[in-house]
Design a protein around this motif. Structure first.
Motif, PDB file in Angstrom:
ATOM      1  N   LEU A 196       0.830  -1.195   0.000  1.00 57.08           N
ATOM      2  CA  LEU A 196       0.000   0.000   0.000  1.00 57.08           C
ATOM      3  C   LEU A 196       0.868   1.249   0.000  1.00 57.08           C
ATOM      4  N   SER A 197       0.365   2.326  -0.563  1.00 56.77           N
ATOM      5  CA  SER A 197       1.004   3.634  -0.467  1.00 56.77           C
ATOM      6  C   SER A 197       0.068   4.529   0.334  1.00 56.77           C
ATOM      7  N   LEU A 198       0.488   4.889   1.560  1.00 53.67           N
ATOM      8  CA  LEU A 198      -0.382   5.629   2.483  1.00 53.67           C
ATOM      9  C   LEU A 198      -0.042   7.115   2.536  1.00 53.67           C
ATOM     10  N   GLY A 199       0.242   7.696   1.387  1.00 53.31           N
ATOM     11  CA  GLY A 199       0.417   9.142   1.320  1.00 53.31           C
ATOM     12  C   GLY A 199       1.793   9.610   1.745  1.00 53.31           C
ATOM     13  N   THR A 200       1.846  10.784   2.351  1.00 58.10           N
ATOM     14  CA  THR A 200       3.115  11.418   2.695  1.00 58.10           C
ATOM     15  C   THR A 200       3.273  11.541   4.202  1.00 58.10           C
ATOM     16  N   ALA A 201       4.525  11.692   4.611  1.00 56.02           N
ATOM     17  CA  ALA A 201       4.844  11.794   6.039  1.00 56.02           C
ATOM     18  C   ALA A 201       4.120  12.981   6.676  1.00 56.02           C
ATOM     19  N   GLU A 202       3.639  12.784   7.896  1.00 55.47           N
ATOM     20  CA  GLU A 202       2.963  13.783   8.726  1.00 55.47           C
ATOM     21  C   GLU A 202       1.554  14.120   8.254  1.00 55.47           C
ATOM     22  N   SER A 203       1.083  13.447   7.167  1.00 52.34           N
ATOM     23  CA  SER A 203      -0.315  13.588   6.793  1.00 52.34           C
ATOM     24  C   SER A 203      -1.129  12.623   7.646  1.00 52.34           C
ATOM     25  N   TYR A 204      -2.336  13.015   8.027  1.00 56.92           N
ATOM     26  CA  TYR A 204      -3.166  12.101   8.812  1.00 56.92           C
ATOM     27  C   TYR A 204      -4.641  12.417   8.590  1.00 56.92           C
ATOM     28  N   GLY A 205      -5.500  11.438   8.880  1.00 55.12           N
ATOM     29  CA  GLY A 205      -6.936  11.605   8.699  1.00 55.12           C
ATOM     30  C   GLY A 205      -7.387  11.520   7.263  1.00 55.12           C
ATOM     31  N   ALA A 206      -6.487  11.139   6.344  1.00 53.51           N
ATOM     32  CA  ALA A 206      -6.821  11.134   4.918  1.00 53.51           C
ATOM     33  C   ALA A 206      -6.853   9.741   4.315  1.00 53.51           C
ATOM     34  N   GLU A 207      -6.508   8.705   5.072  1.00 52.13           N
ATOM     35  CA  GLU A 207      -6.416   7.349   4.536  1.00 52.13           C
ATOM     36  C   GLU A 207      -7.251   6.392   5.393  1.00 52.13           C
ATOM     37  N   ARG A 208      -7.933   5.460   4.735  1.00 53.70           N
ATOM     38  CA  ARG A 208      -8.695   4.428   5.426  1.00 53.70           C
ATOM     39  C   ARG A 208      -8.503   3.095   4.705  1.00 53.70           C
ATOM     40  N   LEU A 209      -8.683   2.006   5.431  1.00 53.74           N
ATOM     41  CA  LEU A 209      -8.671   0.669   4.844  1.00 53.74           C
ATOM     42  C   LEU A 209     -10.101   0.130   4.867  1.00 53.74           C
ATOM     43  N   HIS A 210     -10.486  -0.558   3.803  1.00 55.88           N
ATOM     44  CA  HIS A 210     -11.754  -1.276   3.798  1.00 55.88           C
ATOM     45  C   HIS A 210     -11.441  -2.762   3.645  1.00 55.88           C
ATOM     46  N   LEU A 211     -11.779  -3.528   4.657  1.00 56.50           N
ATOM     47  CA  LEU A 211     -11.435  -4.945   4.695  1.00 56.50           C
ATOM     48  C   LEU A 211     -12.618  -5.775   4.213  1.00 56.50           C
ATOM     49  N   THR A 212     -12.337  -6.685   3.270  1.00 55.44           N
ATOM     50  CA  THR A 212     -13.343  -7.632   2.802  1.00 55.44           C
ATOM     51  C   THR A 212     -12.990  -9.002   3.348  1.00 55.44           C
ATOM     52  N   ARG A 213     -13.899  -9.586   4.137  1.00 54.62           N
ATOM     53  CA  ARG A 213     -13.621 -10.861   4.788  1.00 54.62           C
ATOM     54  C   ARG A 213     -13.739 -12.007   3.781  1.00 54.62           C
ATOM     55  N   GLY A 214     -12.698 -12.814   3.694  1.00 57.17           N
ATOM     56  CA  GLY A 214     -12.746 -14.019   2.888  1.00 57.17           C
ATOM     57  C   GLY A 214     -12.788 -15.242   3.786  1.00 57.17           C
ATOM     58  N   SER A 215     -12.334 -16.371   3.261  1.00 52.47           N
ATOM     59  CA  SER A 215     -12.370 -17.635   3.990  1.00 52.47           C
ATOM     60  C   SER A 215     -11.575 -17.539   5.296  1.00 52.47           C
ATOM     61  N   GLY A 216     -12.214 -17.936   6.405  1.00 50.31           N
ATOM     62  CA  GLY A 216     -11.563 -17.951   7.707  1.00 50.31           C
ATOM     63  C   GLY A 216     -11.768 -16.695   8.528  1.00 50.31           C
ATOM     64  N   VAL A 240       5.345   5.156   3.080  1.00 50.86           N
ATOM     65  CA  VAL A 240       4.973   6.565   3.290  1.00 50.86           C
ATOM     66  C   VAL A 240       6.031   7.409   2.585  1.00 50.86           C
ATOM     67  N   ARG A 241       5.608   8.265   1.682  1.00 53.20           N
ATOM     68  CA  ARG A 241       6.557   9.069   0.912  1.00 53.20           C
ATOM     69  C   ARG A 241       6.990  10.299   1.711  1.00 53.20           C
ATOM     70  N   GLY A 242       8.216  10.726   1.462  1.00 49.78           N
ATOM     71  CA  GLY A 242       8.740  11.905   2.133  1.00 49.78           C
ATOM     72  C   GLY A 242       8.426  13.187   1.397  1.00 49.78           C
ATOM     73  N   HIS A 243       8.838  14.323   1.976  1.00 50.99           N
ATOM     74  CA  HIS A 243       8.606  15.620   1.344  1.00 50.99           C
ATOM     75  C   HIS A 243       9.581  16.640   1.930  1.00 50.99           C
ATOM     76  N   ALA A 244       9.706  17.756   1.268  1.00 55.98           N
ATOM     77  CA  ALA A 244      10.552  18.840   1.768  1.00 55.98           C
ATOM     78  C   ALA A 244       9.907  19.455   3.019  1.00 55.98           C
ATOM     79  N   PRO A 245      10.670  20.163   3.844  1.00 54.72           N
ATOM     80  CA  PRO A 245      10.108  20.763   5.068  1.00 54.72           C
ATOM     81  C   PRO A 245       8.974  21.724   4.751  1.00 54.72           C
ATOM     82  N   VAL A 246       7.961  21.765   5.637  1.00 53.05           N
ATOM     83  CA  VAL A 246       6.844  22.689   5.504  1.00 53.05           C
ATOM     84  C   VAL A 246       6.673  23.460   6.803  1.00 53.05           C
TER      85      VAL A 246
END
Length: 368
Positions: free
Chosen positions: A24-44, A109-115
């Motif tokens: 998975l690619s979960l965006g950039t460092a120090e970002s939050y509240g912008a990514e979610r996982l949706h789990l689909t239940r399979g066997s077991g 998680v990808r990096g970025h220049a200082p902000v």
């Protein structure tokens, strides 16, 4: 809130991205509240309570455990993306006498220049607190549903001053005008271009009609393509021959069949300043600075007859690319269903003349 949702398939002890990727690619460092996982239940996993444990790119940080809600959603905690690098997610399912733990699901998680002016998130509540929060939210939602149901029961539909139906809106706690006449539904304008016989504006026994016909033009026939790592670390195959000249162009939709899965793609530009859009699929597979849009391929045309395929990993892949061309086609009712002989209408005018007209008002003869 606009969030990116990553589809995850649970099957046995495996947890994989539903798009076939390896991580998975979960965006950039120090970002939050912008990514979610949706789990689909399979066997077991069918009857298990599931949590996700995030082992973050910060090796010294404690893992963070998140609870899956009743819709299969898991919030990505701020700690998981606090720093750039690679981490893993482990899914755990629990029931009476059962514990199932998945293999590692890698993420980056990808990096970025200082902000400047960075906002920081507080610590994520533990699982017990998450359960309490979720339970309180469920109680609140149930109470609100009960309140709305009671309001609707005590405010049945009625007829307004304009002789139209009014219905109760629980949100505004007021009656709203539906615009539907109390003596029946609103008048529907017939549409000669409506080809669905189940629609109210469909016209039966039309003498003519039109429809949009889609034709698939193959620009890269079904083939097995082998990709390998290049000097930049991407998995590519260059020098692929395609037909129909400059095959990828804006204004058309393309159908890409990759390893048996069909994708509908619009052309993309490599950069915002590029003159043409010559790429289909996931631009990040040849440029890590681009957003990972999920497709496991990138098909790009170079010269008029050569193309490149990029994939998430090296290997053999089946590929076919078709351009979908649409045109409007007009149809006429078969002449066999029209009368072969004209129908004549004879009348006597006020002046005493006898005039015969052929159907559609074409005058045939007149006389005394």
């Amino acid at each position: 809130m606009n969030q990116t949702v990553h589809e995850i398939q649970l099957e046995g002890y495996a947890a994989r991205p539903a798009d076939g990727g390896l991580h998975l690619s979960l965006g950039t460092a120090e970002s939050y509240g912008a990514e979610r996982l949706h789990l689909t239940r399979g066997s077991g996993w069918e009857d298990l309570s599931v949590t996700a444990t995030f082992h973050t790119p910060q090796a010294a940080a404690r893992p963070v455990r998140m609870l899956m809600d009743e819709d299969g959603m898991v919030e990505v905690p701020a700690e998981a993306t606090a720093a750039a690098g690679s981490g893993v997610i482990v899914l755990t399912g629990l029931a009476e006498g059962v514990q199932r733990i998945s293999c590692n699901l890698p993420y980056t998680v990808r990096g970025h220049a200082p902000v400047e002016g960075r906002a920081t998130a507080g610590p994520t509540p533990d699982v017990t607190a998450q359960i309490l929060i979720q339970t309180a939210a469920d109680r609140t939602a149930a109470a609100e549903s009960a309140r709305q149901a009671a309001g609707a029961a005590s405010h049945p539909p009625c007829i307004g001053e304009n002789q139209t139906w009014l219905v109760w809106d629980a949100g505004t706690e007021e009656y709203q005008d539906t615009g539907v006449a109390a003596g029946g539904g609103p008048q529907v304008q017939a549409d000669f271009d409506q080809n669905d016989s189940g629609e109210t504006d469909y016209v039966k026994n039309r003498t003519h009609w039109k429809e949009t016909v889609t034709t698939a033009v193959t620009i890269f026939g079904e083939s097995t393509v082998t990709t390998a790592v290049n000097s930049k670390g991407y998995y590519v195959k260059t020098g692929l021959s395609h037909s129909n000249g400059a095959a990828i162009d804006e204004g058309n939709t393309f159908r890409v069949t990759f390893n048996g899965t069909v994708y509908s793609c619009l052309p993309k530009k490599v950069t915002e300043t590029a003159l043409t859009a010559n790429s289909l699929g996931n631009l990040s597979l040849m440029d890590s600075s681009k957003e990972d849009t999920g497709e496991p391929f990138l098909f790009r045309t170079g010269s008029s007859t050569l193309a490149v395929l990029a994939t998430r990993e090296a290997g053999d892949f089946t590929l076919q690319v078709d351009r979908l061309e649409r045109e409007e086609v007009y149809h006429k009712l078969d002449a066999n269903y029209l009368p072969l002989d004209p129908i004549d209408l004879t009348i006597v005018t006020e002046e005493g003349q006898t005039v015969t007209y052929r159907l559609w008002g074409s005058e045939v003869s007149d006389g005394n």
